[in-house]
Every structure is written in C-alpha cells, then in structure tokens.
Design an enzyme around this catalytic site. Sequence first.
Site, PDB file in Angstrom:
ATOM      1  CD  GLU A 285      -2.400   1.953   2.244  1.00  0.00           C
ATOM      2  OE1 GLU A 285      -2.856   0.567   2.759  1.00  0.00           O
ATOM      3  OE2 GLU A 285      -2.456   2.652   2.993  1.00  0.00           O
TER       4      GLU A 285
ATOM      5  CB  SER B 189      -0.404  -3.867   7.853  1.00  0.00           C
ATOM      6  OG  SER B 189       0.018  -2.947   9.063  1.00  0.00           O
TER       7      SER B 189
END
Length: 340
Positions: free
Chosen positions: A155, A253
């Site tokens: 990301e 994450s």
Amino acid sequence: MSEQTRPVTSNSATPGADPAHSKRPMRLLLAGPRGFCAGVDRAIRVVEEALRRYGAPVYVRHEIVHNRTVVEGLEAKGAIFVEELDEVPPDAHVVFSAHGVPKSVPAEARRRNLIYLDATCPLVSKVHREAERHFAGGGEDQRHILMIGHAGHPEVVGTMGQLPPGAVTLINDAKEAASVQPENPDKLAFITQTTLSVDDTAEIVDILRSRFPSIEGPRREDICYATTNRQIAVKELAAECDLFVVIGATNSSNSQRLREVAERSLAKRALLVPKVADMDWSEMEGVETLGMSAGASAPESLVQEMIKELSMRFDLRIEERIVKEENINFRLPYPLTETV
Ligand code: SF4
C-alpha cells in the site's frame, strides 16, 4: 461506542466430541467486528466476477489480499497470481490488488495492451487523491508529503508511487517523525497508510503537528473504519484474556497491529495464527479465558475452523462482544458494473 454481547453458547453437544465433563472448561471471547472488511470483500468479488465474465485464466498482480486461504481459493477457480506485469501474457485480463499500485503499473498495462481491473480499496484510492491534491498546487502551493507507514508494504509503495520520486518522504515511526528535516517546513502535508495502529499513528501525528504547525492533513489520520473498529474491539476484551489469538497472515499489516493491540491492552499473551493447522496447542496450557479476533483479510471460515478445533479440545463457553455493527459495501469497479 455501544457494546453488544451475543448469547453464550456451549459445545457440549458437539457431534463426535468427548463428553463435556471430560474436557477442561474454557471461556472464549470473540471480538466483533472481525475479519473481512468491505475493501477485501470487494477485491475478492472483482476477481470472481472477472473469472465469471471473461473465463480463466485471470491474472492478479500481487496477492489480491494478504491471506493464503483466499489466494488458494481463487487459484482453484482459475486466477493466476504474479508479482509483476511482465509475467502476464499479451491481451490477458489482469487485476490489481486491494493495496493499490503505483501509477507506473496501469501505465505499463496500457502500453502492453493488457486489460486491467483495479481492485484498489476505495479508501486507499482516497489517500491517493489526497496525496495528489497536496502536491497538485505546483509552485508555491505545492506541499512536500510525509507519509506515515511501513517501508515496503504494497500500500505504501502504491501510494508513494502516485507522485514523482522525491515528492513523498516515508515516516516509519515516532523517532523518524522527531528527526525528519524537510527542505521547507512551512510547506508540508501528511497522509497515512490505512492499516496502522491508531495509537502509534496519533503519537506520530502529534509530533509532526507540534514540529510543523502549518502541516496539512486529515483531521486525525487516514486509518480506515475497518482497522479502527477491529482495534477497538480487541482493546475491549484483551485485559480479560490469558491468551489472545488473532487469525491472520503474518504479512497482513492490520492483523499484526491487532496482535500488538491485544498485547498492549494487557492480554497476558497474544499470537498471530494464520490458520488452525499453525496453532501450537501447548500455548493453551493454563488458559481459562481466550480472546479471538481476525484481521481484515482473514475469512470467517478460518475463525470457525479454530472454534471447531477448540470445541473438540475444551468445554467451550463462547461470548461474542460486538462493539460496532458494520454495513459498508463498495461497488465493483468499471467495467464490472456493466450488465452483460
Ligand atoms: S483494511 Fe481498510 S483500507 Fe484496507 S481494504 Fe479493508 S477497508 Fe480498505
């Protein structure tokens, strides 16, 4: 935030299980919300719908979401996962993952005449647009961007790749926020990865705001609703738990952050467990109250498999604590919205 406790259930009638009295009692506190978020759900639907419309194979750049069970399920339906576009043959359909991609990736797909579908979560795309807006002024209005996030996460790579090299500086932690020396401290903006620890990020934002009072940014940060809700739900339960298990992939994450949140919120111990086969059952020794949640990319089926296994081993009493109901749905991207 209102909290709802779902009815206590017992497994003493589990078919094939030992009689309940022969098993040690265990209380299981299930955090809610947990598991799939709207962005993950949409990304999976993008691949499934592409397979339905165009037939196999459909190529997917990077794991569509960080979960092997999801990836293997889509592979079984005809998806082929690759890391880079040069592994995709000409004229093929290719899907970009929920984490988002740098601008160079769709540009390369167009150059190679690939037909691409963008499964980037709309909440990640929103951060991309923020970054562009801060940078877009040009000249005196242009701001240098400090991105709070973890180096190397897809990301972060995708968000930094929305702007030219050098336009964004990555801030990994509070120490870097305290030491960064931007060229023009009066022309700064910040953005964040969507799946960070809410508490750590608040600390980093406070440091940046106190060092650079004119810095622009979102009111708090860009952490998404799903990450926030799952962390709040874990915080509510953790202090009651001898052990907290987060079902999720080690490269996810938001799952890693949930494990940290459990530990910091006073669960005696916290583990990240990808799936039931990875559970080290010796960890359950002495555990009377077990907490459980799942990362935003972990399917509920993995939670249910873990509960089933627990039921075989313990006389389980389950309480589900839901701190917030979620009813967010994202539409599929064009052209999958077109009727065929
Ligand atoms: S965790 Fe948040 S940003 Fe990431 S896919 Fe889910 S909703 Fe989108």
